[in-house]
Design a protein around this motif. Structure first.
Motif, PDB file in Angstrom:
ATOM      1  N   PRO A 193      51.881  52.660  61.058  1.00  0.00           N
ATOM      2  CA  PRO A 193      51.983  53.452  62.294  1.00  0.00           C
ATOM      3  C   PRO A 193      53.138  52.808  63.279  1.00  0.00           C
ATOM      4  O   PRO A 193      53.693  53.747  64.056  1.00  0.00           O
ATOM      5  N   LEU A 194      53.283  51.559  63.260  1.00  0.00           N
ATOM      6  CA  LEU A 194      54.442  51.117  64.042  1.00  0.00           C
ATOM      7  C   LEU A 194      55.614  51.455  63.565  1.00  0.00           C
ATOM      8  O   LEU A 194      56.655  51.582  64.122  1.00  0.00           O
TER       9      LEU A 194
ATOM     10  N   ALA B 195      48.400  61.367  56.858  1.00  0.00           N
ATOM     11  CA  ALA B 195      48.392  60.259  55.769  1.00  0.00           C
ATOM     12  C   ALA B 195      48.618  58.759  56.170  1.00  0.00           C
ATOM     13  O   ALA B 195      47.641  57.823  55.700  1.00  0.00           O
ATOM     14  N   ALA B 196      49.363  58.526  57.339  1.00  0.00           N
ATOM     15  CA  ALA B 196      49.437  57.056  57.870  1.00  0.00           C
ATOM     16  C   ALA B 196      48.004  56.613  58.285  1.00  0.00           C
ATOM     17  O   ALA B 196      47.749  55.358  58.273  1.00  0.00           O
TER      18      ALA B 196
ATOM     19  N   VAL C 277      67.454  53.347  49.015  1.00  0.00           N
ATOM     20  CA  VAL C 277      67.348  54.308  48.169  1.00  0.00           C
ATOM     21  C   VAL C 277      65.887  55.272  48.588  1.00  0.00           C
ATOM     22  O   VAL C 277      65.811  56.570  48.208  1.00  0.00           O
ATOM     23  N   THR C 278      65.034  54.733  49.518  1.00  0.00           N
ATOM     24  CA  THR C 278      64.058  55.865  50.035  1.00  0.00           C
ATOM     25  C   THR C 278      64.124  55.764  51.424  1.00  0.00           C
ATOM     26  O   THR C 278      64.990  56.491  52.081  1.00  0.00           O
ATOM     27  N   SER C 279      63.260  55.109  52.170  1.00  0.00           N
ATOM     28  CA  SER C 279      63.175  55.228  53.772  1.00  0.00           C
ATOM     29  C   SER C 279      62.269  54.117  53.964  1.00  0.00           C
ATOM     30  O   SER C 279      61.556  53.654  53.401  1.00  0.00           O
ATOM     31  N   PRO C 280      62.396  53.785  55.451  1.00  0.00           N
ATOM     32  CA  PRO C 280      61.332  52.731  55.846  1.00  0.00           C
ATOM     33  C   PRO C 280      59.792  53.035  55.713  1.00  0.00           C
ATOM     34  O   PRO C 280      58.951  52.004  55.317  1.00  0.00           O
ATOM     35  N   ILE C 281      59.471  54.419  56.097  1.00  0.00           N
ATOM     36  CA  ILE C 281      58.277  54.755  55.647  1.00  0.00           C
ATOM     37  C   ILE C 281      57.643  54.710  54.193  1.00  0.00           C
ATOM     38  O   ILE C 281      56.579  54.300  53.777  1.00  0.00           O
TER      39      ILE C 281
END
Length: 349
Positions: free
Chosen positions: A112-113, A133-134, A256-260
């Motif tokens: 969540p942060l 989902a989170a 290559v993806t994202s932080p989440i």
């Protein structure tokens, strides 16, 4: 618009990250169990080893380029370095004070942060589905750490260790958000950013090592015939090598993806980490923690399903439809700022 990495590349990078992180957690835990009074010095040695490995790699292959040390770049990268080292310290302190299987508390609030930090940076809102989902994953974490009367006293975490976990989660989330805006200052090179992060973190860590009196603690341990220097030596060497790999793996994972997406892979790794903690350190696996594992898996699988059903041609959709998708998981807008390590290097695992 840049082509998105293939599924195989993403899977390989995430697997690489998870493997390096798991080795780091358990070797770190073993060393901290034997030398609990040297957490910062232990971390400092890991950082120095990573810097040395980068120099060695630069001599062996032109693909590894050690950046020139200049004051202008150092000033630009100071925020990401400071956030990195603070997150590493709290991560290390949390790992020292809790069981390896309970270390997932350091990731309990990262999701969540990270979503909140990403939303603030991009001035957008994540979709309801991603938020749900989170929430599922976060609930799973808190179910696992809920108070239980059946737990032995040694397995109950202290309030201070939970506070370390919260601060670790906070700084890991901020660090993940700051990474991509820091890459342009390093020619978009994850290797150069890894070098600056490790060297800068080691530099800022020195005064705190002196303030906490850890050199004196080391001298006291050396004079103790019951203490074995080999544990610290081999532990530092192994975690130094895998810390270097983790740093690169974490940076690549976010790139290559994202932080989440990176944090959800961390959530999945925490499940494996809990099971290994039971096998290696004989941690207690209670009913609450079993329910926690199932909840985390459910939330992660739901997020994976959302990603697999996300329309590929987002750029052709109207602005309103774009915002209805997972804003927090798309390539960030210009100005998106400051990986971790957990992981960052070493401690963020």
């Amino acid at each position: 618009m840049d082509a998105r990495p293939s599924a195989w590349i993403i899977a390989a990078v995430v697997t690489f990250y998870m493997s390096a992180a798991l080795v780091m957690v358990f070797v770190n835990k073993a060393v901290l169990n034997s030398t609990p009074d040297l957490p910062l010095l232990f971390l400092f040695i890991q950082l120095i080893i990573a810097v040395v490995l980068l120099h060695a790699g630069a001599l062996l292959t032109p693909k590894i380029e050690v950046p020139p040390l200049d004051l202008h770049t150092a000033k630009k990268l100071t925020p990401v370095v400071l956030i990195n080292i603070v997150g590493l310290v709290f991560n290390m302190l949390c790992l020292r004070d809790v069981e390896a299987s309970f270390f997932q508390i350091a990731r309990g609030l990262v999701l969540p942060l990270t979503i909140s930090a990403s939303s603030i940076a991009t001035r957008s809102r994540p979709s309801i589905s991603v938020s749900f989902a989170a929430t599922i994953v976060t609930i799973g974490f808190f179910v696992g750490v809920a108070p239980e009367h059946t737990l032995p006293t040694a397995s109950v975490p202290s309030g201070l260790s939970l506070f370390y976990g919260f601060l670790s989660s906070l700084f890991i989330a901020i660090h993940a958000v700051l990474i991509k805006s820091s890459l342009p200052f390093c020619s978009n090179s994850t290797i150069q950013l890894a070098y600056w992060t490790n060297a800068g973190s080691a530099f800022f860590l020195v005064p705190f090592i002196l303030i906490t009196g850890e050199p004196g603690n080391l001298l006291a341990l050396v004079s103790d015939p019951k203490w074995h220097m080999s544990t610290l030596f081999w532990g530092s060497l192994i975690t130094g090598v895998f810390g270097f790999l983790l740093c690169v793996a974490g940076l690549l994972s976010i790139k290559v993806t994202s932080p989440i997406t990176h944090m959800f892979s961390s959530a999945m790794r925490s499940v494996i980490q809990t099971l290994l903690g039971v096998c290696i350190f004989h941690d207690v696996l209670t009913t609450n923690r079993l329910i926690s594992l199932a909840t985390i898996l459910g939330g992660t699988m739901y997020y994976t399903w959302l990603k697999s059903n996300q329309p590929p041609a987002q750029s052709q959709r109207p602005q309103a439809d774009q915002e209805a998708l997972d804003n927090g998981d798309r390539e960030p807008k210009v100005g998106w700022q400051a990986p971790d390590l957990d992981e960052g290097l070493n401690g963020k695992n």
